[in-house]
Motif scaffolding. Sequence first.
Motif, PDB file in Angstrom:
ATOM      1  N   TRP A  87       0.926  -1.517  -0.540  1.00  0.00           N
ATOM      2  CA  TRP A  87       0.296  -0.320   0.367  1.00  0.00           C
ATOM      3  C   TRP A  87       0.490   1.284  -0.021  1.00  0.00           C
ATOM      4  N   ARG A  90      -0.596   7.768   0.707  1.00  0.00           N
ATOM      5  CA  ARG A  90      -1.464   9.481  -0.091  1.00  0.00           C
ATOM      6  C   ARG A  90      -1.173  10.025   0.655  1.00  0.00           C
ATOM      7  N   ASP A 120      -8.308   6.238  -9.346  1.00  0.00           N
ATOM      8  CA  ASP A 120      -8.417   6.815  -7.558  1.00  0.00           C
ATOM      9  C   ASP A 120      -6.810   6.964  -7.165  1.00  0.00           C
ATOM     10  N   GLU A 121      -5.596   6.698  -7.861  1.00  0.00           N
ATOM     11  CA  GLU A 121      -4.224   7.229  -7.107  1.00  0.00           C
ATOM     12  C   GLU A 121      -4.305   7.949  -6.053  1.00  0.00           C
ATOM     13  N   TYR A 133      -5.480   6.883   3.021  1.00  0.00           N
ATOM     14  CA  TYR A 133      -5.528   6.427   1.779  1.00  0.00           C
ATOM     15  C   TYR A 133      -4.084   6.449   0.778  1.00  0.00           C
ATOM     16  N   PRO A 135      -3.187   3.615  -2.343  1.00  0.00           N
ATOM     17  CA  PRO A 135      -3.465   2.500  -3.877  1.00  0.00           C
ATOM     18  C   PRO A 135      -3.072   0.648  -2.825  1.00  0.00           C
ATOM     19  N   TRP A 144      -1.187  -2.071 -10.099  1.00  0.00           N
ATOM     20  CA  TRP A 144      -2.304  -1.997  -9.126  1.00  0.00           C
ATOM     21  C   TRP A 144      -3.768  -2.758  -9.096  1.00  0.00           C
ATOM     22  N   THR A 147      -7.181  -0.237  -4.703  1.00  0.00           N
ATOM     23  CA  THR A 147      -7.999   1.307  -3.194  1.00  0.00           C
ATOM     24  C   THR A 147      -8.400   0.776  -2.203  1.00  0.00           C
ATOM     25  N   LEU A 163     -14.641   6.303  -4.267  1.00  0.00           N
ATOM     26  CA  LEU A 163     -14.077   5.581  -5.688  1.00  0.00           C
ATOM     27  C   LEU A 163     -15.051   5.726  -6.469  1.00  0.00           C
ATOM     28  N   TYR A 168     -14.595  -0.411 -10.773  1.00  0.00           N
ATOM     29  CA  TYR A 168     -13.834  -1.515  -9.541  1.00  0.00           C
ATOM     30  C   TYR A 168     -14.592  -2.735  -9.887  1.00  0.00           C
TER      31      TYR A 168
END
Length: 182
Positions: A87, A90, A120-121, A133, A135, A144, A147, A163, A168
């Motif tokens: 992970w 961020r 949603d990076e 938060y 990825p 990836w 998230t 998101l 997804y």
Amino acid sequence: MEFFCYHRDRPGSGALRDALIEQHWSYMDGFERQLIARGPTLTPDGETATGSVHVVDLADPAAARAFAFEEPNYQAGVYRDVLVRRWQNRLGRTMWEFPGGRTGDRRFLVLGLGAGSPVDEDPPPPVDELIAYGPLLSDDGRAWLGTAALVRASGEDAARGLLTGERYAAVEVHHFEFGGRR
């Protein structure tokens, strides 16, 4: 390296979980400086634990797996399954630095399981509502996989809206509260 660990409770394991709470906390105390976030997921009424979230900074994937699978609740059979993924933090902060404080309701784990290209990076605004938060990534950090976010929101639908859902394979929303002794 940062890792997201989500231990899902086995149905009917609440009494065992309660009996092991001090052992669980003592185990986590050994990782106090490495923890970015931690706490239980709960039923919507907040009365029953359904899992445990731990976001932790460790040396490598092997250390993350050891952390997850040597945990006393896992060893005793509280958990049904465990998700361990690399992970990236961020937000650059821990949950203890969340501007909204440690108490209060309307907090959620939002887990988007990826399918395809990254999405949603970057944290969406308002970042002051985000507890954690980032990825989810493969062990080598190249792929990836989704998230994971901890967020304060008005409800499950608002949390889910964090998101880009159609991007997804699945998006899960779980009630969450801050954990630990702090």
